[in-house]
Each structure stands twice: as C-alpha cells, then as structure tokens.
Design a protein around this motif. Structure first.
Motif, PDB file in Angstrom:
ATOM      1  N   TYR A 189      26.021  71.490 -13.707  1.00 21.52           N
ATOM      2  CA  TYR A 189      25.977  71.874 -15.130  1.00 21.52           C
ATOM      3  C   TYR A 189      26.685  73.213 -15.347  1.00 21.52           C
ATOM      4  CZ  TYR A 189      23.781  72.801 -19.708  1.00 21.52           C
ATOM      5  OH  TYR A 189      23.548  73.061 -21.040  1.00 21.52           O
ATOM      6  N   SER A 215      23.970  56.365 -27.122  1.00 21.80           N
ATOM      7  CA  SER A 215      23.076  55.204 -27.141  1.00 21.80           C
ATOM      8  C   SER A 215      22.041  55.219 -28.261  1.00 21.80           C
ATOM      9  CB  SER A 215      22.366  55.074 -25.786  1.00 21.80           C
ATOM     10  OG  SER A 215      21.710  56.281 -25.496  1.00 21.80           O
ATOM     11  N   SER A 216      21.663  56.388 -28.780  1.00 20.23           N
ATOM     12  CA  SER A 216      20.543  56.384 -29.744  1.00 20.23           C
ATOM     13  C   SER A 216      21.000  56.040 -31.154  1.00 20.23           C
ATOM     14  CB  SER A 216      19.764  57.696 -29.716  1.00 20.23           C
ATOM     15  OG  SER A 216      20.573  58.782 -29.455  1.00 20.23           O
ATOM     16  N   SER A 255      23.608  62.760 -32.631  1.00 18.24           N
ATOM     17  CA  SER A 255      22.424  61.955 -32.974  1.00 18.24           C
ATOM     18  C   SER A 255      21.108  62.683 -32.746  1.00 18.24           C
ATOM     19  CB  SER A 255      22.428  60.665 -32.136  1.00 18.24           C
ATOM     20  OG  SER A 255      22.559  60.973 -30.762  1.00 18.24           O
ATOM     21  N   ARG A 256      21.122  63.690 -31.885  1.00 19.58           N
ATOM     22  CA  ARG A 256      19.870  64.380 -31.531  1.00 19.58           C
ATOM     23  C   ARG A 256      20.154  65.859 -31.321  1.00 19.58           C
ATOM     24  NH1 ARG A 256      18.156  63.343 -26.698  1.00 19.58           N
ATOM     25  NH2 ARG A 256      19.931  62.158 -25.917  1.00 19.58           N
ATOM     26  N   ILE A 313      20.851  69.725 -30.861  1.00 20.66           N
ATOM     27  CA  ILE A 313      21.756  70.702 -31.477  1.00 20.66           C
ATOM     28  C   ILE A 313      22.816  69.997 -32.334  1.00 20.66           C
ATOM     29  CG2 ILE A 313      23.586  72.372 -30.936  1.00 20.66           C
ATOM     30  CD1 ILE A 313      21.857  73.237 -28.491  1.00 20.66           C
ATOM     31  N   THR A 350      14.930  71.793 -27.902  1.00 21.67           N
ATOM     32  CA  THR A 350      15.422  70.414 -28.090  1.00 21.67           C
ATOM     33  C   THR A 350      14.724  69.556 -27.032  1.00 21.67           C
ATOM     34  OG1 THR A 350      17.204  70.598 -26.472  1.00 21.67           O
ATOM     35  CG2 THR A 350      17.767  71.177 -28.741  1.00 21.67           C
ATOM     36  N   ASN A 368      30.149  68.950 -28.527  1.00 25.87           N
ATOM     37  CA  ASN A 368      28.747  69.306 -28.287  1.00 25.87           C
ATOM     38  C   ASN A 368      28.062  68.418 -27.242  1.00 25.87           C
ATOM     39  OD1 ASN A 368      25.869  70.220 -29.160  1.00 25.87           O
ATOM     40  ND2 ASN A 368      25.886  68.009 -29.536  1.00 25.87           N
TER      41      ASN A 368
HETATM   42  P1  NDP Z   1      20.215  66.541 -26.360  1.00 26.73           P
HETATM   43  O1  NDP Z   1      19.947  65.857 -25.071  1.00 26.73           O
HETATM   44  O2  NDP Z   1      19.099  66.812 -27.289  1.00 26.73           O
HETATM   45  O3  NDP Z   1      21.346  65.699 -27.161  1.00 26.73           O
HETATM   46  C1  NDP Z   1      22.550  65.372 -26.524  1.00 26.73           C
HETATM   47  C2  NDP Z   1      23.462  64.643 -27.473  1.00 26.73           C
HETATM   48  O4  NDP Z   1      24.667  64.328 -26.776  1.00 26.73           O
HETATM   49  C3  NDP Z   1      22.880  63.317 -27.950  1.00 26.73           C
HETATM   50  O5  NDP Z   1      23.297  63.093 -29.269  1.00 26.73           O
HETATM   51  C4  NDP Z   1      23.519  62.302 -26.991  1.00 26.73           C
HETATM   52  O6  NDP Z   1      23.668  60.985 -27.510  1.00 26.73           O
HETATM   53  C5  NDP Z   1      24.881  62.926 -26.845  1.00 26.73           C
HETATM   54  N1  NDP Z   1      25.594  62.472 -25.660  1.00 26.73           N
HETATM   55  C6  NDP Z   1      25.233  62.554 -24.358  1.00 26.73           C
HETATM   56  N2  NDP Z   1      26.180  62.041 -23.574  1.00 26.73           N
HETATM   57  C7  NDP Z   1      27.172  61.600 -24.394  1.00 26.73           C
HETATM   58  C8  NDP Z   1      28.416  60.971 -24.202  1.00 26.73           C
HETATM   59  N3  NDP Z   1      28.871  60.670 -22.966  1.00 26.73           N
HETATM   60  N4  NDP Z   1      29.182  60.671 -25.273  1.00 26.73           N
HETATM   61  C9  NDP Z   1      28.758  60.966 -26.525  1.00 26.73           C
HETATM   62  N5  NDP Z   1      27.581  61.568 -26.784  1.00 26.73           N
HETATM   63  C10 NDP Z   1      26.796  61.876 -25.730  1.00 26.73           C
HETATM   64  O7  NDP Z   1      20.998  67.879 -25.968  1.00 26.73           O
HETATM   65  P2  NDP Z   1      20.989  69.317 -26.689  1.00 26.73           P
HETATM   66  O8  NDP Z   1      21.051  69.160 -28.149  1.00 26.73           O
HETATM   67  O9  NDP Z   1      19.925  70.139 -26.091  1.00 26.73           O
HETATM   68  O10 NDP Z   1      22.379  69.914 -26.137  1.00 26.73           O
HETATM   69  C11 NDP Z   1      23.586  69.842 -26.887  1.00 26.73           C
HETATM   70  C12 NDP Z   1      24.626  70.714 -26.205  1.00 26.73           C
HETATM   71  O11 NDP Z   1      24.162  72.058 -26.131  1.00 26.73           O
HETATM   72  C13 NDP Z   1      24.922  70.268 -24.769  1.00 26.73           C
HETATM   73  O12 NDP Z   1      26.296  70.444 -24.503  1.00 26.73           O
HETATM   74  C14 NDP Z   1      24.095  71.239 -23.937  1.00 26.73           C
HETATM   75  O13 NDP Z   1      24.621  71.413 -22.660  1.00 26.73           O
HETATM   76  C15 NDP Z   1      24.203  72.502 -24.787  1.00 26.73           C
HETATM   77  N6  NDP Z   1      23.135  73.468 -24.530  1.00 26.73           N
HETATM   78  C16 NDP Z   1      21.827  73.171 -24.833  1.00 26.73           C
HETATM   79  C17 NDP Z   1      20.838  74.115 -24.586  1.00 26.73           C
HETATM   80  C18 NDP Z   1      19.397  73.871 -24.929  1.00 26.73           C
HETATM   81  O14 NDP Z   1      18.590  74.774 -24.672  1.00 26.73           O
HETATM   82  N7  NDP Z   1      19.035  72.742 -25.488  1.00 26.73           N
HETATM   83  C19 NDP Z   1      21.159  75.407 -23.986  1.00 26.73           C
HETATM   84  C20 NDP Z   1      22.563  75.600 -23.728  1.00 26.73           C
HETATM   85  C21 NDP Z   1      23.499  74.654 -23.995  1.00 26.73           C
HETATM   86  P3  NDP Z   1      22.462  59.901 -27.379  1.00 26.73           P
HETATM   87  O15 NDP Z   1      21.433  60.362 -28.365  1.00 26.73           O
HETATM   88  O16 NDP Z   1      23.043  58.604 -27.756  1.00 26.73           O
HETATM   89  O17 NDP Z   1      21.998  59.979 -25.945  1.00 26.73           O
END
Ligand code: NDP
Length: 250
Positions: A158, A43-44, A19-20, A22, A193, A93
């Motif tokens: 983490y 949730s989003s 939803s958000r 990456i 992000t 992801n």
């Molecule tokens: P965001 O916080 O922007 O987005 C996270 C996404 O995961 C959202 O869609 C959220 O849903 C969803 N989510 C969270 N918890 C759950 C759950 N229990 N079940 C289903 N969906 C869930 O994160 P990023 O895009 O930044 O990160 C994505 C991945 O990349 C993660 O694994 C992160 O650890 C990894 N990463 C990111 C980095 C960065 O610099 N951004 C660097 C290295 C790794 P909702 O919108 O409903 O909350």
C-alpha cells in the motif's frame, strides 16, 4: 461583485471508486457545488444506485468499471465525454488495502494493491489526457496517503502504491503544466470509512493519541480539499502533496 471562484458550476468530474467512503463524499460535494459527475465502482451496484437516486440522474452517472484495467478506464472516459462533452476534473480515488508483513505477503497481495491503487492512476490519466490537452485545461487529483510518505509496517504494498502516486503526479504536473493541466495529490491521514472501521478500538485509540487534532477526519474533510483543487480558485497550485491528516505528519 463577489466571484464564486470555488464553484464547480459548469465543470465535469470523473471520480473512480465513488460508490462508498471518501469517493462517495466527493461525488456528493461536487454535485452540491454544481458539477456534473461520472463515477465508477467495482462491485457495489446498490450503493452506487443510491447515490444516483439521491442526487439525480441528470447530474450524476454511475458506471461499473475496474480502474486497474486499461480497457475499462478508456471506456469510462469515453462514456463521460459522450454524456457531458468534456472532462475538467479527474479524481483517482479508487484504492484497496491487502495488508501483510513482508515475509507473509503474497505476490497476489502485492499485485492487486499496485494494480488497483497505482496502475489505475496511469490508466485513467492516460485515458483522460487527450481530452484535457484539447481543452487546454484540467485538474487531476490523485488520492495518496500519509502512509505513502512515512511508510507503515505491514503495508509495504500500500505504501509503495501511494508513494508511487506522488512521483507520478509531480512528473505529470511538469509534463502538462504548460497546457493548463494541473496534477496534485491529497494525502489523507485516518478518515472514518469502512477501511478504518475495520480497526479494533484499542488500535484506533492508539492512532488517535498520535494525532494533534485528536480525532479521525471525515470524508467531508477530504471532499472539501478536492473541491478546492478542482475549482479555479486553485489555478496556481500544481505538483503539490496536500495532507489532510489532523497534523499527523508534523
Ligand atoms: P473504501 O473501501 O471505503 O471505498 C473504496 C472505493 O473504491 C469503493 O467505491 C470501491 O468500489 C472502489 N474501488 C475499489 N477497487 C476498485 C477498482 N479496481 N476499480 C474501481 N473502483 C474500485 O475506501 P476509502 O474511501 O477509505 O478510500 C478511498 C481512497 O482514499 C483510497 O485510495 C484509499 O487508499 C485512500 N485513503 C483512505 C484513508 C482512510 O482512512 N479511509 C486514508 C488514506 C488514504 P466498490 O464499492 O464497488 O468496492
């Protein structure tokens, strides 16, 4: 004749946390390359619906599903197979951070991060495997982090979750490689992000100065490597940890 080996035409992908950030970038790029995509969110709902509206409900389905819960993971996979008949690519992801120094870290902060980031990968992989074994093909892509390789003060939960993903993925690659199923890890560095927007300017500048390419990456940079790992052009790549981090790890 030119063969489009990196096309995703005819493939079905499941993306957790689409939803958000990456995950949303991956959903959009996969749809652009011709895949049918089922993605989850926690949730989003409004953000998820916007993505479905932009791409079209014939090609993408959004399902509220908590990746840390086995029942939800099984239901997500069931609905994807019912909708599109197969699952060719799974992208684990979904991820969260709950940072704290070890002395202050609560048990809840530890459990939440391990359950959302690592147990989710077990839940989803286990749920999808029967389908992929029957197909004798599949590509599983797990979202790690450079922090899982190097560690980071204040992120022991983490880093442990992301390091766990690497051991898990290499084991799965060995376990099911003979059945045509691949499993790789993408380790992003700093990607723009909401997760990194939370950093103050001084901290961000300090991080950027340590990156050889002198910039944070974009969600598109991560989506592109996932597209490659999902497509047949990467058919001989499994058990690998591929960093997309502007050289932060050298
Ligand atoms: P965001 O916080 O922007 O987005 C996270 C996404 O995961 C959202 O869609 C959220 O849903 C969803 N989510 C969270 N918890 C759950 C759950 N229990 N079940 C289903 N969906 C869930 O994160 P990023 O895009 O930044 O990160 C994505 C991945 O990349 C993660 O694994 C992160 O650890 C990894 N990463 C990111 C980095 C960065 O610099 N951004 C660097 C290295 C790794 P909702 O919108 O409903 O909350």
């Amino acid at each position: 004749m030119i063969t489009m080996i990196n096309s995703l035409e005819g493939k079905v992908a499941v993306v957790t946390g689409g939803s958000r950030g990456i995950g949303a970038g991956i959903v959009q790029r996969f749809a652009q390359l011709g895949a049918k995509v089922v993605f989850s969110y926690r949730s989003s709902e409004a953000e998820a619906q916007r993505i479905v509206d932009a791409i079209g409900s014939d090609q993408v389905i959004a399902i509220r599903s908590d990746a840390s819960q086995m029942d939800d993971a099984q239901e997500l996979v069931k609905r994807a197979v019912e909708a599109y008949g197969s699952i060719d690519i799974l992208i684990n992801n979904a991820g969260i951070t709950k940072d704290n120094l070890m002395l202050r870290m609560t048990e809840d902060q530890w459990d939440d991060v391990i359950n959302t980031n690592l147990k989710s990968v077990f839940n989803m992989t286990k749920s999808v495997l029967r389908t992929m074994l029957k197909q004798r093909s599949g590509s599983i892509i797990n979202m790690g982090s450079v922090v899982g390789v190097f560690g980071n003060a204040g992120q022991a939960n983490y880093a442990a979750s992301k390091a766990g993903i690497i051991g898990f993925s290499k084991s799965i690659a060995k376990e099911v490689g003979s059945r045509g199923i691949r499993c790789n890890v993408v380790t992003p560095g700093f990607i723009r992000t909401e997760m990194t927007d939370a950093l103050d300017e001084k901290t961000r500048d300090a991080y950027v100065s340590n990156i050889p390419l002198k910039d944070f990456g974009s969600v598109e940079d991560i989506a592109e490597i996932c597209a490659f790992l999902g497509a047949d052009g990467s058919r001989y790549i499994t058990g690998q940890v591929i960093s997309v981090c502007g050289g932060l790890n050298i």
